[in-house]
Design an enzyme around this catalytic site. Sequence first.
Site, PDB file in Angstrom:
ATOM      1  N   ARG A  59       5.672  -1.394  -4.655  1.00 45.58           N
ATOM      2  CA  ARG A  59       5.035  -1.472  -3.130  1.00 45.58           C
ATOM      3  C   ARG A  59       4.319  -3.023  -2.813  1.00 45.58           C
ATOM      4  NH1 ARG A  59       6.659   2.337   1.221  1.00 45.58           N
ATOM      5  NH2 ARG A  59       4.977   1.597   2.697  1.00 45.58           N
ATOM      6  N   CYS A  93       0.927  -1.010  -0.064  1.00 47.13           N
ATOM      7  CA  CYS A  93       0.209   0.059  -0.054  1.00 47.13           C
ATOM      8  C   CYS A  93       0.731   1.064  -0.359  1.00 47.13           C
ATOM      9  CB  CYS A  93      -0.821   0.233   0.997  1.00 47.13           C
ATOM     10  SG  CYS A  93      -1.977  -1.033   1.075  1.00 47.13           S
ATOM     11  N   LYS A  95      13.396 -17.259  -5.197  1.00 44.91           N
ATOM     12  CA  LYS A  95      13.037 -16.442  -6.414  1.00 44.91           C
ATOM     13  C   LYS A  95      11.808 -16.887  -7.757  1.00 44.91           C
ATOM     14  CE  LYS A  95      14.988 -12.726  -5.324  1.00 44.91           C
ATOM     15  NZ  LYS A  95      14.191 -12.639  -3.423  1.00 44.91           N
ATOM     16  N   HIS A 144      15.049 -38.079   2.285  1.00 46.90           N
ATOM     17  CA  HIS A 144      14.779 -37.795   3.692  1.00 46.90           C
ATOM     18  C   HIS A 144      13.077 -37.764   2.821  1.00 46.90           C
ATOM     19  CE1 HIS A 144      17.181 -39.074   6.540  1.00 46.90           C
ATOM     20  NE2 HIS A 144      18.668 -38.572   5.228  1.00 46.90           N
ATOM     21  N   GLU A 199       7.792 -16.840  -6.239  1.00 46.15           N
ATOM     22  CA  GLU A 199       8.190 -15.164  -6.697  1.00 46.15           C
ATOM     23  C   GLU A 199       7.400 -14.824  -7.733  1.00 46.15           C
ATOM     24  OE1 GLU A 199       9.547 -12.736  -2.669  1.00 46.15           O
ATOM     25  OE2 GLU A 199      11.297 -13.417  -4.219  1.00 46.15           O
ATOM     26  N   TRP A 239      -2.990  -2.638  -1.655  1.00 51.32           N
ATOM     27  CA  TRP A 239      -2.333  -4.218  -1.703  1.00 51.32           C
ATOM     28  C   TRP A 239      -3.823  -4.777  -0.339  1.00 51.32           C
ATOM     29  CZ3 TRP A 239      -0.948  -7.827   1.581  1.00 51.32           C
ATOM     30  CH2 TRP A 239      -0.411  -9.017   1.143  1.00 51.32           C
TER      31      TRP A 239
END
Length: 604
Positions: free
Chosen positions: A27, A2, A480, A499, A483, A74
């Site tokens: 942002r 925001c 990354k 594992h 995203e 946002w």
Amino acid sequence: MCGIVGILGNHEVAPLLVEALKRLEYRGYDSAGIATVHDGRLDRRRAVGKLVNLSDLLVHAPLPGKAGIGHTRWATHGAATVENAHPHRAGRVAVVHNGIIENYRELRAELAADGYPPATETDTETVALLAARALERGASPRTAAAGTLARLRGAFALCFLFEGEDDLMIAARRGSPLAIGHGSGEMFVGSDAIALAPLTDRITYLDEGDWAVVTRAGAEIRDAAGRLANRPETRIEIDSVRVEKGGHKHFMAKEIAEQPVVLADALRHYLRGDGLGLPPELDFAAVPRLVLVACGTAHYACQVARYWFEGLAGLPVEVDIASEFRYRDPPLDPAAWAVFVSQSGETADTLAALRHVRGRVAKVVAVVNVPTSSIAREADLALPILAGVEVSVASSKGFTGQLLVLALMALRAAADRGRLPPAALAEALSGLRGLPGLLNHALSLSRPVAAIARALSEARDVLFLGRGPMYPLALEGALKLKELSYIHAEGYASGELKHGPIALVDEHVPVVVLAPRDTLFDKTVSNMQEVRARGGRVILVTDRAGAEAAGADAAEVLVLPEAAPLVAPILYAVPVQLLAYHTAVAKGTDVDQPRNLAKSVTVE
């Protein structure tokens, strides 16, 4: 998250508000809007999606006025719709808000019962309704705002605009950052200095709990107790070129390419002659333990630093995720130091964790990119990473800048604790001085990385593996890729492959292995062979000796120059960034503003 901007100007403010909001796009946001007061009348325009949609709306429905507020939202409460977009209006007041009002449900119930029902799904609307009710009951704008603020719980930055008041804004900060800009017969409010940079270089940062009555004559600031507060005015220097793409297709491409210069600048700042130029109060000789706290990418930088502090300096380190740290309420050694790492310096969880430990440890150190940020100002000592403005939501130069400063701190700790003789320190610093050249070499791999990324973009799942300091790099690589490309990816310590994660491996799951030719390399080769035996495709990032030793165990190999163990994690960050970037480009996703993400996470 925001963005807020407010202007009491001498010219039409709508185009200035939109231009300032453009500087806050980094942002992250999903809707935008502005409100103005013109001839005493309050009006607003809002649009879903990118700012271009708001700009188009303003062409067809102009919004005159020389006083106004703007916002990029946002979503936290309610979907991205015009109704939920800011500014929110109730009666004679409009409000823009960053953060979360935690008690909004009880306030909504109270207001609805009193004849002020909500029209949106948002928490912010309760702020406007509270102020509107107070105004209708005869309160002045100033009294209405003060009374409203007293009812709110949570983290917020707020800016109020009132009908009939073309020379008044009221701004408040609790948890989320807010700054006031000073002009010549004009005043400004912004959620950070970047938004205000084209308008003024004179900034006053509100402290926690402050609220301000802003007119064109200036700002009257009061603290949380209502006392007049004298906050200093500072001059900011933001190079406007640093927030342009500079010929690159995306801000992220530019910021990846800037890393050699950024780290060279930081090295010049922190190195003095043949030695370290860190502040003298950074003396680790008697420190029994370090606590490193951060979120996201910065948390992975802390995980790398743990290897350095423990391996070089013999200094025990705990690494915590900021959002878990204070709720876990771990026992703290009062002689320990706590280090908080944040690109923006405003990360809500990290700031809350800092406040949680203040007074409970011997020293609080901040590693940040913004020296005027809340985390920097509230720490005992702040070390800037000097990366310059980072616009892309996914951090690149911020990450390597954090790693560099943490590496320098680890070297200082090793020297202070008698674990690093002068000759060894000089050798380590020489290796760091060579970093810009090594990074330039890594950047030259952009074309072969792009070729690998085109195939990687078809994958649904990707695994990243690494040992030692390369394990946090594997975590960062997976983050990354998630995203930017929205491909599911996970990072693992290579020894953990058997594992559980190996159950995912088949011909459709590429495995990226980060493995310089070090003492653990042979073990990593064994892991690669296990992947190949199950039809998996290995993408190996290594040095020349590693490429020769791996032979045919990898489908693709990216060869980096040889680097000292201290330097390698910083160097290997570049191909990880390039791989995510080019995969996103191949998929056609929004590289700089990935969906659902925000650059500065100012809410918990």
